[in-house]
Motif scaffolding. Structure first.
Motif, PDB file in Angstrom:
ATOM      1  N   PRO A  72       6.655   4.881  10.780  1.00 37.08           N
ATOM      2  CA  PRO A  72       5.330   5.165  10.020  1.00 37.08           C
ATOM      3  C   PRO A  72       6.172   6.031   8.741  1.00 37.08           C
ATOM      4  N   ILE A  73       6.870   7.037   9.494  1.00 32.78           N
ATOM      5  CA  ILE A  73       7.199   8.446   8.775  1.00 32.78           C
ATOM      6  C   ILE A  73       8.064   7.548   7.667  1.00 32.78           C
ATOM      7  N   GLU A  74       9.004   6.691   7.833  1.00 35.18           N
ATOM      8  CA  GLU A  74       9.922   5.983   6.251  1.00 35.18           C
ATOM      9  C   GLU A  74       9.007   5.742   5.349  1.00 35.18           C
ATOM     10  N   ILE A  75       7.505   4.804   6.408  1.00 33.78           N
ATOM     11  CA  ILE A  75       6.777   4.598   4.754  1.00 33.78           C
ATOM     12  C   ILE A  75       6.344   5.808   4.329  1.00 33.78           C
ATOM     13  N   LYS A  76       5.530   6.729   4.894  1.00 31.75           N
ATOM     14  CA  LYS A  76       5.021   7.448   4.434  1.00 31.75           C
ATOM     15  C   LYS A  76       5.553   8.335   3.310  1.00 31.75           C
ATOM     16  N   ARG A  77       7.227   8.341   3.779  1.00 36.05           N
ATOM     17  CA  ARG A  77       7.662   9.210   1.948  1.00 36.05           C
ATOM     18  C   ARG A  77       7.646   8.684   0.574  1.00 36.05           C
ATOM     19  N   ARG A  78       7.387   6.944   1.409  1.00 34.71           N
ATOM     20  CA  ARG A  78       7.445   6.617   0.152  1.00 34.71           C
ATOM     21  C   ARG A  78       6.510   6.240  -0.895  1.00 34.71           C
ATOM     22  N   ILE A  79       5.339   6.235   0.158  1.00 36.74           N
ATOM     23  CA  ILE A  79       4.605   6.050  -0.202  1.00 36.74           C
ATOM     24  C   ILE A  79       3.513   7.852  -0.740  1.00 36.74           C
ATOM     25  N   GLY A  80       2.455   6.703  -2.570  1.00 35.65           N
ATOM     26  CA  GLY A  80       1.873   8.238  -2.605  1.00 35.65           C
ATOM     27  C   GLY A  80       0.234   7.839  -2.125  1.00 35.65           C
ATOM     28  N   ILE A 150       1.456  11.815  -6.295  1.00 33.44           N
ATOM     29  CA  ILE A 150       2.194  10.912  -7.165  1.00 33.44           C
ATOM     30  C   ILE A 150       3.685  12.479  -7.403  1.00 33.44           C
ATOM     31  N   LEU A 151       3.199  13.213  -6.447  1.00 33.50           N
ATOM     32  CA  LEU A 151       3.941  14.447  -6.279  1.00 33.50           C
ATOM     33  C   LEU A 151       5.509  14.279  -5.927  1.00 33.50           C
ATOM     34  N   HIS A 152       6.257  13.233  -5.206  1.00 38.14           N
ATOM     35  CA  HIS A 152       6.919  12.986  -4.966  1.00 38.14           C
ATOM     36  C   HIS A 152       7.645  12.322  -5.494  1.00 38.14           C
ATOM     37  N   ASP A 153       7.346  10.973  -6.668  1.00 35.29           N
ATOM     38  CA  ASP A 153       7.279   9.558  -7.321  1.00 35.29           C
ATOM     39  C   ASP A 153       7.753   8.869  -6.642  1.00 35.29           C
ATOM     40  N   PRO A 154       6.593   8.277  -6.382  1.00 33.00           N
ATOM     41  CA  PRO A 154       7.279   7.565  -4.742  1.00 33.00           C
ATOM     42  C   PRO A 154       6.523   5.690  -5.182  1.00 33.00           C
ATOM     43  N   ASP A 155       7.756   5.328  -4.501  1.00 39.22           N
ATOM     44  CA  ASP A 155       7.552   3.900  -5.116  1.00 39.22           C
ATOM     45  C   ASP A 155       6.344   3.398  -5.427  1.00 39.22           C
ATOM     46  N   VAL A 156       5.929   3.418  -3.927  1.00 38.80           N
ATOM     47  CA  VAL A 156       4.339   3.015  -3.440  1.00 38.80           C
ATOM     48  C   VAL A 156       3.244   3.291  -3.955  1.00 38.80           C
ATOM     49  N   LEU A 157       2.356   3.263  -5.005  1.00 36.20           N
ATOM     50  CA  LEU A 157       1.167   4.155  -4.357  1.00 36.20           C
ATOM     51  C   LEU A 157      -0.462   3.721  -4.616  1.00 36.20           C
ATOM     52  N   ILE A 158      -0.610   4.051  -3.619  1.00 31.26           N
ATOM     53  CA  ILE A 158      -1.976   3.231  -3.382  1.00 31.26           C
ATOM     54  C   ILE A 158      -2.853   4.429  -3.166  1.00 31.26           C
ATOM     55  N   LEU A 159      -3.986   4.312  -4.181  1.00 31.13           N
ATOM     56  CA  LEU A 159      -5.016   5.126  -4.908  1.00 31.13           C
ATOM     57  C   LEU A 159      -6.427   4.678  -4.628  1.00 31.13           C
ATOM     58  N   ASP A 160      -7.348   5.235  -4.295  1.00 28.81           N
ATOM     59  CA  ASP A 160      -9.032   4.512  -2.983  1.00 28.81           C
ATOM     60  C   ASP A 160      -9.921   5.119  -3.591  1.00 28.81           C
ATOM     61  N   GLU A 161     -10.243   4.412  -4.560  1.00 33.80           N
ATOM     62  CA  GLU A 161     -10.788   4.976  -5.910  1.00 33.80           C
ATOM     63  C   GLU A 161     -10.597   5.508  -7.023  1.00 33.80           C
ATOM     64  N   PRO A 162      -9.725   5.839  -7.134  1.00 39.62           N
ATOM     65  CA  PRO A 162      -9.044   7.140  -7.947  1.00 39.62           C
ATOM     66  C   PRO A 162      -9.719   7.201  -8.709  1.00 39.62           C
ATOM     67  N   THR A 163     -11.041   6.735 -10.395  1.00 45.89           N
ATOM     68  CA  THR A 163     -11.352   6.723 -11.170  1.00 45.89           C
ATOM     69  C   THR A 163     -12.772   7.270 -10.430  1.00 45.89           C
TER      70      THR A 163
END
Lengths: 322, 252
Positions: A72-80, A150-163
């Protein structure tokens, strides 16, 4: 290209309630996936599972080649991840909060400063940097949430209702931002605003009651509507019968329907044949029969209609193909 | 894109720093410190009979610590996790690349450091007793250390119950009740409930869990490794329970 996010028969149960049922889905780099569904369909639950906040009851989730259950931690590093409603520590200042996120993500000193300055600039937070988050408007709060994602420029971005809750300008800005980041990331956004799907998403997925009910580009989803690419032609009521007779002689079409009569005008709808809109033929036939054309256009249908057909049981009878 | 791995200690430090700054961003910290210092001093002089004893010792000060901690520490610990769950920030926290262990320890360390500050601010009493006579400063130092350890144990209990509910009031009351049981478990009030039916070994075990008796020995100058081990294991055990609670409850 291999999938950046791969869900394999994912299931999530809360007691006797099945929130997500056997969901299989994969998203590649460069894709912006619009995640649609009515409230309670399982969108947020799915996103929480991908982000590693909830554990699936069944199936497996891989992000960037790592398994959510074992790394889980490796994934959390790569996800925003922007959670629904962007919950942020209200008693912190923007600067303090972003500093905290940067530190947790392992940035120190100059690198930390640079990263924060960069995202603050990207989402335009300069004006409120030293304000307590509780005192910010909804739009600014959402932007702080976006900044931490987006602070860590992630490979994967998951945005729940961003607007959600943003004004039209802010919405436009966020969509632009997503667009500029799209090329080298895999992005999932959930939304209720279907125009957003057409504006930013390369692909849309509709889920209902935890199950996947549609997966394709906005255009492909629209094609599911029976009146997609139908030609609507408006003529004076007096000439309607003649127009109908002329139109029925057309070759490539799926029938003629009366759609609407308003005052002295009536609209006829020429249904498409195999998805083809016979717009030139309609214009030509009516002209040669000397019928006055008040207006003529190709109906695209709206994603809202697709959405309703796919997810509203009461509306399901409306479209036999789905 | 490879990033340097963040060791546990950095995650813990980042969490603890954020938490601690949170205490001082609101009046909570100041209210707590003032009440703690005022109550502990008042008890020392008025109920503990600091002057009447005619001894140069802080026993009358430390004697009241278990009782003060019993309700003051749950007031600190109640918000540790309940607030995160209630406001939803736990979702933000637990999707950052940190382990649950790091988050639990980070929050605990911050709260413990905060209580250490409150405890340290009672230093005028130590000065007073040195002005008035020649106390055994070794015992006082040991008592301070023992008091801090005991505070840690109370805090770990509170942290666990805070993780189990999103309601801070429930977290407070349940933690205070459990702290009460652990404080009193060496006394007849609690033991009599078990004596009638439970085997001796169980009654003895319960009695040995008493914070009061372990702490009493420390303040009397009987420094026994076993008492320190007791408090440290209490902290470890309850923090472990907190980790389990956070992991189980966030999915619910």
């Amino acid at each position: 290209m291999s999938a950046m996010i791969a869900l394999d028969n994912v299931q999530k149960r809360f007691g006797s309630l099945t929130a997500v049922d056997d969901l299989t889905l994969s998203i590649a780099r460069g894709e912006v996936l619009g995640f649609l569904g009515p409230n309670g369909a399982g969108k947020t639950t799915t996103m929480r599972m991908i982000a590693g906040f909830l554990e699936p009851t069944g199936g497996s989730i891989q992000v960037c080649g790592f398994n959510v259950a074992t790394d889980p931690i490796e994934i959390k590093r790569r996800i925003g991840y922007l959670p629904e409603g962007a919950p942020i520590y209200g008693d912190m200042t923007c600067r303090g909060f972003l500093g905290f996120v940067a530190e947790v993500r392992g940035y120190r000193g100059a690198e930390k400063k640079r990263r924060i300055a960069e995202v603050v600039d990207t989402v335009s937070l300069n004006a409120v940097l030293n304000q307590t988050i509780d005192t910010l408007s909804k739009g600014f709060k959402r932007r702080v949430g976006l900044a931490q994602a987006i602070l860590h420029d992630p490979d994967v971005l998951i945005l729940d209702e961003p607007t959600d809750g943003l004004d039209p300008n802010q919405k436009h800005h966020v969509r632009e931002l997503i667009g500029t980041m799209a090329s080298d990331k895999a992005i999932i956004i959930s939304t209720h605003i279907l125009e957003e799907v057409e504006a930013v998403c390369t692909r849309a997925v509709v889920i209902n009651q935890g199950r996947l009910v549609a997966d394709g580009s906005a255009e492909e989803l629209l094609a599911r509507l029976p009146h997609h690419n139908a030609v609507a032609v408006t003529v004076p009521v007096a000439e309607a019968a003649a127009a109908r007779a002329a139109l029925l002689k057309l070759g490539h079409m799926g029938g003629v329907e009366d759609s609407d009569t308003k005052g002295v005008l009536t609209t006829l709808r020429v249904m498409p044949h195999n998805g083809y809109a016979p717009v030139a033929e309609v214009a030509h036939h009516l002209k040669s029969s000397d019928i006055t054309i008040e207006s003529l256009y190709v109906e695209r249908g709206r994603l809202d209609d697709v959405f309703r057909v796919l997810t509203d049981d009461a509306a399901a009878g409306y479209a036999p193909r789905v | 894109m490879r990033r340097r791995d963040t060791p546990l200690v950095f995650s813990v430090a980042a969490i603890a720093k954020r938490e601690l700054s949170g205490y001082f961003a609101t009046p909570v910290a100041y209210v707590f410190i003032v009440i703690f210092v005022a109550l502990s001093s008042a008890f020392t002089f008025y109920i503990g009979g600091f002057f009447e004893r005619g001894q140069a010792s802080l026993e009358s000060f430390f004697n009241f610590h278990p009782w003060l901690y019993m309700f003051l520490i749950p007031a600190v610990s109640m918000r540790l996790w309940s607030e995160e769950r209630k406001s939803g920030t736990i979702e933000m926290l637990m999707t950052l690349p940190i382990s649950t262990v790091a988050a639990v320890i980070g929050k605990f360390v911050a709260a413990w450091a905060f209580i250490a500050v409150a405890l340290a601010l009672t230093f005028p009493l130590w000065i007073t007793v040195n002005v008035l006579g020649q106390p055994d400063n070794g015992v006082i130092a040991a008592s301070y250390a023992g008091s801090l350890l005991m505070a840690g144990a109370f805090l770990a209990i509170g942290s666990c119950f805070s993780a189990l509910t999103r309601n801070q009031v429930i977290a407070f009351i349940v933690a205070a009740a459990v702290c009460f049981l652990f404080t009193m478990s060496g006394l007849d009030l609690v033991l009599d409930v078990f004596r009638g039916w439970a085997p001796h070994i169980l009654v003895d075990t319960i009695a040995s869990l008493s914070f009061l008796s372990h702490f009493d020995r420390v303040t009397k100058g009987l420094i026994d490794v076993r008492d320190l081990v007791f408090f440290v294991s209490m902290i470890a055990l309850w923090l472990y329970a907190t980790v389990v609670a956070v992991d189980v409850e966030r999915g619910a």
